[in-house]
Design an enzyme around this catalytic site. Structure first.
Site, PDB file in Angstrom:
ATOM      1  N   ARG A  78      83.415  41.392  30.278  1.00  0.00           N
ATOM      2  CA  ARG A  78      83.037  39.735  29.688  1.00  0.00           C
ATOM      3  C   ARG A  78      83.852  39.308  28.117  1.00  0.00           C
ATOM      4  O   ARG A  78      84.601  40.224  27.450  1.00  0.00           O
ATOM      5  CB  ARG A  78      82.074  39.293  29.495  1.00  0.00           C
ATOM      6  CG  ARG A  78      80.762  40.083  28.941  1.00  0.00           C
ATOM      7  CD  ARG A  78      79.692  39.357  28.333  1.00  0.00           C
ATOM      8  NE  ARG A  78      78.554  40.832  27.721  1.00  0.00           N
ATOM      9  CZ  ARG A  78      79.144  41.213  26.991  1.00  0.00           C
ATOM     10  NH1 ARG A  78      79.800  41.311  25.633  1.00  0.00           N
ATOM     11  NH2 ARG A  78      78.116  42.377  26.263  1.00  0.00           N
ATOM     12  N   GLY A  80      83.440  38.814  24.050  1.00  0.00           N
ATOM     13  CA  GLY A  80      82.113  39.087  23.046  1.00  0.00           C
ATOM     14  C   GLY A  80      81.684  40.538  23.079  1.00  0.00           C
ATOM     15  O   GLY A  80      82.481  41.569  23.248  1.00  0.00           O
ATOM     16  N   ASP A  81      80.905  41.056  21.984  1.00  0.00           N
ATOM     17  CA  ASP A  81      80.618  42.104  21.296  1.00  0.00           C
ATOM     18  C   ASP A  81      79.392  42.858  22.631  1.00  0.00           C
ATOM     19  O   ASP A  81      78.963  42.736  23.453  1.00  0.00           O
ATOM     20  CB  ASP A  81      80.603  41.620  19.946  1.00  0.00           C
ATOM     21  CG  ASP A  81      80.494  44.103  19.209  1.00  0.00           C
ATOM     22  OD1 ASP A  81      80.225  44.323  19.901  1.00  0.00           O
ATOM     23  OD2 ASP A  81      81.070  43.245  18.274  1.00  0.00           O
ATOM     24  N   THR A  83      75.736  43.251  23.420  1.00  0.00           N
ATOM     25  CA  THR A  83      74.295  43.150  24.030  1.00  0.00           C
ATOM     26  C   THR A  83      73.370  43.527  24.410  1.00  0.00           C
ATOM     27  O   THR A  83      73.805  44.957  25.319  1.00  0.00           O
ATOM     28  CB  THR A  83      74.243  41.725  24.584  1.00  0.00           C
ATOM     29  OG1 THR A  83      73.094  41.010  24.174  1.00  0.00           O
ATOM     30  CG2 THR A  83      74.797  41.863  25.825  1.00  0.00           C
ATOM     31  N   ILE A 147      75.625  34.806  25.667  1.00  0.00           N
ATOM     32  CA  ILE A 147      75.883  33.516  26.283  1.00  0.00           C
ATOM     33  C   ILE A 147      77.407  34.662  25.572  1.00  0.00           C
ATOM     34  O   ILE A 147      77.744  34.773  24.552  1.00  0.00           O
ATOM     35  CB  ILE A 147      75.854  32.284  25.520  1.00  0.00           C
ATOM     36  CG1 ILE A 147      74.744  31.893  26.423  1.00  0.00           C
ATOM     37  CG2 ILE A 147      77.233  32.314  26.925  1.00  0.00           C
ATOM     38  CD1 ILE A 147      75.395  30.625  26.319  1.00  0.00           C
ATOM     39  N   GLY A 165      77.675  35.392  31.703  1.00  0.00           N
ATOM     40  CA  GLY A 165      77.214  34.382  31.745  1.00  0.00           C
ATOM     41  C   GLY A 165      75.565  33.689  30.398  1.00  0.00           C
ATOM     42  O   GLY A 165      76.041  34.629  29.361  1.00  0.00           O
ATOM     43  N   PHE A 166      74.482  33.897  30.892  1.00  0.00           N
ATOM     44  CA  PHE A 166      73.413  33.805  29.872  1.00  0.00           C
ATOM     45  C   PHE A 166      73.073  35.074  30.090  1.00  0.00           C
ATOM     46  O   PHE A 166      71.925  35.173  30.886  1.00  0.00           O
ATOM     47  CB  PHE A 166      72.968  33.131  29.618  1.00  0.00           C
ATOM     48  CG  PHE A 166      72.661  31.863  30.808  1.00  0.00           C
ATOM     49  CD1 PHE A 166      70.820  32.890  30.889  1.00  0.00           C
ATOM     50  CD2 PHE A 166      72.695  31.204  31.923  1.00  0.00           C
ATOM     51  CE1 PHE A 166      69.627  32.199  32.620  1.00  0.00           C
ATOM     52  CE2 PHE A 166      72.024  31.276  32.701  1.00  0.00           C
ATOM     53  CZ  PHE A 166      70.481  31.572  32.933  1.00  0.00           C
ATOM     54  N   CYS A 185      75.483  41.400  19.125  1.00  0.00           N
ATOM     55  CA  CYS A 185      76.700  40.792  18.926  1.00  0.00           C
ATOM     56  C   CYS A 185      77.605  41.018  18.242  1.00  0.00           C
ATOM     57  O   CYS A 185      78.075  40.528  17.485  1.00  0.00           O
ATOM     58  CB  CYS A 185      76.348  39.304  19.208  1.00  0.00           C
ATOM     59  SG  CYS A 185      75.971  38.943  20.664  1.00  0.00           S
TER      60      CYS A 185
END
Length: 236
Positions: A78, A80-81, A83, A147, A165-166, A185
């Protein structure tokens, strides 16, 4: 335009590796026309995931510490960083077709996903919002929902299929339980909060999942719903 139905599944708890496999297989099957688009709602055991930005320095624990804490680690596909996922957090994986009509608004999809959470928070009088430089949903200067998504190019028609997703923090104390081992993140200047901390109420995760669905369908309308709620197993 053909009618669109959505399959909704809820899993009380599922290992991250199983859910990741489920997403990939579902995306393949949706693209091939073998199953409906899906919204998967669930919880994970303690897990850190590192997205495509891939900043390993934002993980503050070494391999021995991860084992001691019982936290799994995955490098995934995905955006982003890094999480955290864990008990007390509602994770949602919308596996949807977007851009079939030739107009692909990837940023619009992210904003709509954020709006689902913002709409839900508003039912408690909580003002959820955005920060222009970041994805996710914020209450003031603390993040309540992360997200991160992947847009998988369709092999059978125009557009993309979404995955990941979230991650919506519900239980009080989740920041101390899992987020303390990372720079979430990659954002060090802001903190993390939860629905319980914002409301002073206690929530069951399945209760939140069920209440969130109408807000999701308001932003992502479908002609019909099929649900295996409360019957879902990792084999479905």
């Amino acid at each position: 335009m053909e009618p669109r139905k959505l399959e909704i599944s809820y899993f009380p708890m599922i290992e991250y590796s199983q859910a990741w496999h489920m997403q990939k297989e579902s995306v393949r099957a949706i693209d091939a026309g073998e199953r409906l688009e899906r919204l998967i709602l669930l919880q994970h055991p303690p897990t850190y995931t590192i997205g495509s930005q891939n900043h390993p320095e934002h993980l503050l624990l070494n391999a021995d510490q991860l084992r001691e804490e019982g936290i799994s680690l995955f490098e995934i596909d995905r955006g982003g960083d890094i999480t955290y996922h864990g008990p007390g957090q509602l994770v949602g994986y919308p596996l949807l077709r977007i851009g079939e009509q030739g107009r692909v608004d990837l940023h619009g999809y992210l904003r709509s996903l954020e709006q689902v959470i913002i709409d839900y928070l508003a039912t408690f009088g909580i003002e959820g919002g955005r920060k222009p430089e970041y994805t996710g949903v914020w209450v003031g200067n603390v993040k309540i929902c992360a997200i991160g998504v992947k847009f998988n190019k369709s092999r059978t028609r125009k557009g993309f299929l979404t995955s990941h997703g979230f991650a919506f923090n519900i239980r009080e104390g989740i920041a101390e339980e899992g987020f303390r081992g990372i720079i979430p993140c990659g954002i060090s200047q802001y903190g993390v909060t939860s629905l319980e901390e914002c409301t002073g109420r206690r929530f069951e995760i399945e209760e939140v999942a069920a209440a969130l669905v109408p807000h999701f369908l308001n932003r992502f309308p479908y002609d019909g719903i099929e649900s295996d709620w409360a019957k879902a197993t990792a084999g479905q």
